[in-house]
Motif scaffolding. Structure first.
Motif, PDB file in Angstrom:
ATOM      1  N   GLN A  28       0.771  -1.209  -0.030  1.00  0.00           N
ATOM      2  CA  GLN A  28       0.185   0.163  -0.111  1.00  0.00           C
ATOM      3  C   GLN A  28       0.932   1.017   0.022  1.00  0.00           C
ATOM      4  N   LYS A  29       1.794   1.307   0.605  1.00  0.00           N
ATOM      5  CA  LYS A  29       2.693   2.221   0.636  1.00  0.00           C
ATOM      6  C   LYS A  29       3.477   2.523  -0.721  1.00  0.00           C
ATOM      7  N   VAL A  30       3.703   1.613  -1.371  1.00  0.00           N
ATOM      8  CA  VAL A  30       4.251   1.705  -2.796  1.00  0.00           C
ATOM      9  C   VAL A  30       3.084   2.493  -3.613  1.00  0.00           C
ATOM     10  N   VAL A  31       1.830   1.992  -3.560  1.00  0.00           N
ATOM     11  CA  VAL A  31       0.999   2.420  -4.488  1.00  0.00           C
ATOM     12  C   VAL A  31       0.646   3.994  -3.957  1.00  0.00           C
ATOM     13  N   ASP A  32       0.624   4.334  -2.743  1.00  0.00           N
ATOM     14  CA  ASP A  32       0.559   5.656  -2.124  1.00  0.00           C
ATOM     15  C   ASP A  32       1.737   6.561  -2.756  1.00  0.00           C
ATOM     16  N   GLU A  33       2.998   6.163  -2.626  1.00  0.00           N
ATOM     17  CA  GLU A  33       4.153   7.152  -3.252  1.00  0.00           C
ATOM     18  C   GLU A  33       3.948   7.146  -4.704  1.00  0.00           C
TER      19      GLU A  33
ATOM     20  N   SER B  90      12.045   1.376   4.412  1.00  0.00           N
ATOM     21  CA  SER B  90      12.861   2.759   4.516  1.00  0.00           C
ATOM     22  C   SER B  90      13.191   3.037   2.958  1.00  0.00           C
ATOM     23  N   GLU B  91      13.412   2.216   2.128  1.00  0.00           N
ATOM     24  CA  GLU B  91      13.720   2.386   0.654  1.00  0.00           C
ATOM     25  C   GLU B  91      12.513   2.598  -0.155  1.00  0.00           C
ATOM     26  N   LEU B  92      11.283   2.345   0.279  1.00  0.00           N
ATOM     27  CA  LEU B  92      10.115   2.339  -0.506  1.00  0.00           C
ATOM     28  C   LEU B  92       9.531   3.806  -0.745  1.00  0.00           C
ATOM     29  N   ILE B  93      10.183   4.881  -1.101  1.00  0.00           N
ATOM     30  CA  ILE B  93      10.022   5.952  -1.385  1.00  0.00           C
ATOM     31  C   ILE B  93      10.193   6.504  -2.695  1.00  0.00           C
ATOM     32  N   VAL B  94       9.607   7.423  -3.272  1.00  0.00           N
ATOM     33  CA  VAL B  94       9.580   8.201  -4.580  1.00  0.00           C
ATOM     34  C   VAL B  94      10.796   9.163  -4.716  1.00  0.00           C
TER      35      VAL B  94
ATOM     36  N   ILE C  55       9.235  -8.230  -5.107  1.00  0.00           N
ATOM     37  CA  ILE C  55      10.540  -7.107  -4.909  1.00  0.00           C
ATOM     38  C   ILE C  55      10.207  -6.033  -3.657  1.00  0.00           C
ATOM     39  N   ILE C  56       8.875  -5.988  -3.427  1.00  0.00           N
ATOM     40  CA  ILE C  56       8.322  -4.939  -2.287  1.00  0.00           C
ATOM     41  C   ILE C  56       8.830  -5.932  -1.117  1.00  0.00           C
TER      42      ILE C  56
END
Length: 67
Positions: free
Chosen positions: A9-14, A48-52, A41-42
């Motif tokens: 969900q964090k990836v989708v939101d980013e 901490s690395e799941l940011i745009v 992969i996620i």
């Protein structure tokens, strides 16, 4: 359809925050993990690395096609 994990969900939101509409594409890629591998992969990436991040590519054709 199973719910997304908090990291997914964090990836989708980013992606959505980076550009409206990209969140839906990211979610589709996660849900079709058998073809894309995104969920694995996620799962293997520290949260901490799941940011745009802003970046660039030397492939200008890619930029013309996506943005």
């Amino acid at each position: 359809m199973k719910p997304l994990t908090p990291k997914e969900q964090k990836v989708v939101d980013e992606f959505e925050s980076a550009r409206p509409g990209l969140g839906a594409i990211a979610e589709n890629n996660i849900r079709h993990n058998d073809k894309t591998g995104w969920a694995e992969i996620i799962a293997d990436t520290p949260e901490s690395e799941l940011i745009v991040r802003e970046g660039f590519s030397s492939n200008s054709f890619m930029y013309k096609r996506i943005g």
